[in-house]
Each structure stands twice: as C-alpha cells, then as structure tokens.
Design a protein around this motif. Structure first.
Motif, PDB file in Angstrom:
ATOM      1  N   VAL A  22       0.769  -1.108  -0.035  1.00 35.44           N
ATOM      2  CA  VAL A  22       0.060  -0.187  -0.106  1.00 35.44           C
ATOM      3  C   VAL A  22       0.878   1.136  -0.039  1.00 35.44           C
ATOM      4  N   ALA A  23       1.916   1.159   0.662  1.00 39.46           N
ATOM      5  CA  ALA A  23       2.737   2.353   0.729  1.00 39.46           C
ATOM      6  C   ALA A  23       3.639   2.533  -0.304  1.00 39.46           C
ATOM      7  N   GLN A  24       3.854   1.471  -1.051  1.00 43.22           N
ATOM      8  CA  GLN A  24       4.554   1.451  -2.516  1.00 43.22           C
ATOM      9  C   GLN A  24       3.409   2.189  -3.647  1.00 43.22           C
ATOM     10  N   GLY A  25       2.258   1.852  -3.385  1.00 40.75           N
ATOM     11  CA  GLY A  25       1.237   2.272  -4.201  1.00 40.75           C
ATOM     12  C   GLY A  25       0.970   3.623  -4.236  1.00 40.75           C
ATOM     13  N   VAL A  26       1.080   4.385  -2.714  1.00 37.24           N
ATOM     14  CA  VAL A  26       0.705   5.638  -2.424  1.00 37.24           C
ATOM     15  C   VAL A  26       1.943   6.467  -2.864  1.00 37.24           C
ATOM     16  N   ARG A  27       3.232   5.821  -2.903  1.00 42.12           N
ATOM     17  CA  ARG A  27       4.437   6.492  -3.262  1.00 42.12           C
ATOM     18  C   ARG A  27       4.265   6.532  -4.825  1.00 42.12           C
ATOM     19  N   GLU A  29       1.465   6.836  -6.661  1.00 45.04           N
ATOM     20  CA  GLU A  29       0.489   7.935  -7.222  1.00 45.04           C
ATOM     21  C   GLU A  29       0.918   9.018  -6.723  1.00 45.04           C
ATOM     22  N   ALA A  30       1.734   9.485  -5.675  1.00 48.11           N
ATOM     23  CA  ALA A  30       2.235  10.710  -5.395  1.00 48.11           C
ATOM     24  C   ALA A  30       3.283  11.316  -6.517  1.00 48.11           C
TER      25      ALA A  30
END
Length: 99
Positions: A22-27, A29-30
């Motif tokens: 999830v953190a990788q996905g947020v990164r 997207e950012a």
C-alpha cells in the motif's frame, strides 16, 4: 504454543507485506501526481526544447562569424579608400549655399 507464535508472526508478516504494498502504491501515485503537475507547470512556462536551443545557438554562431567577416571586409575597403574607422567622414565635400 509454538504453533500459535508462528501463526501470529505469519499474520504480522502478511500485514507488514500488505502495508508495504500500500505504501508503494501511495508513493507511485504521489510521484505520478507530482510529475503531472511539473509537466503542466513547465508547459505553461513555454520553455524551448534542447533541439530548438541548439538550432538557435548554431544560427547565432553563424551570424557572429558572418558579422566578423563583414567587419573585416569593411576594414579592408576603408583602408583602400583612406577612411579612418575612428572618426566619421565629414560632409565638407558638398558646397554650402549662401542665403
């Protein structure tokens, strides 16, 4: 008891793996959002491309070389005519009219 500890650790490891995903996905997207904003910002600035810059640079170099060549030709012509490049030519050759 060993079985319970392993199961807790397995669940915790799975939770951490999911959280990392999830953190990788947020990164990602950012990064995409920031990249899109920067591209829009730079597009609004009307910047030139590297190719356009190099073309104009080559044109400026060619114009400067041509200017130097013309200045040398003018100097040779002035020397042949006996005109000094330091002082402007006066208009004393024309007769003055008396009124």
């Amino acid at each position: 008891m060993t079985q319970t500890n392993n199961r807790i650790f397995d669940e915790f490891a799975k939770l951490m793996t999911d959280a990392a995903g999830v953190a990788q996905g947020v990164r990602d997207e950012a990064e995409n959002a920031i990249r899109a904003q920067l591209e829009r910002f730079m597009g609004d600035m009307d910047l030139v491309t590297r190719d356009e810059f190099e073309a104009v640079k080559a044109m400026a170099i060619a114009a400067r070389d041509e200017n130097e060549a013309l200045a040398a030709r003018i100097a040779v012509l002035e020397e042949k005519l006996g005109i000094s490049a330091d002082k402007p030519q006066s208009d004393t050759d024309e007769p003055t009219s008396a009124i």
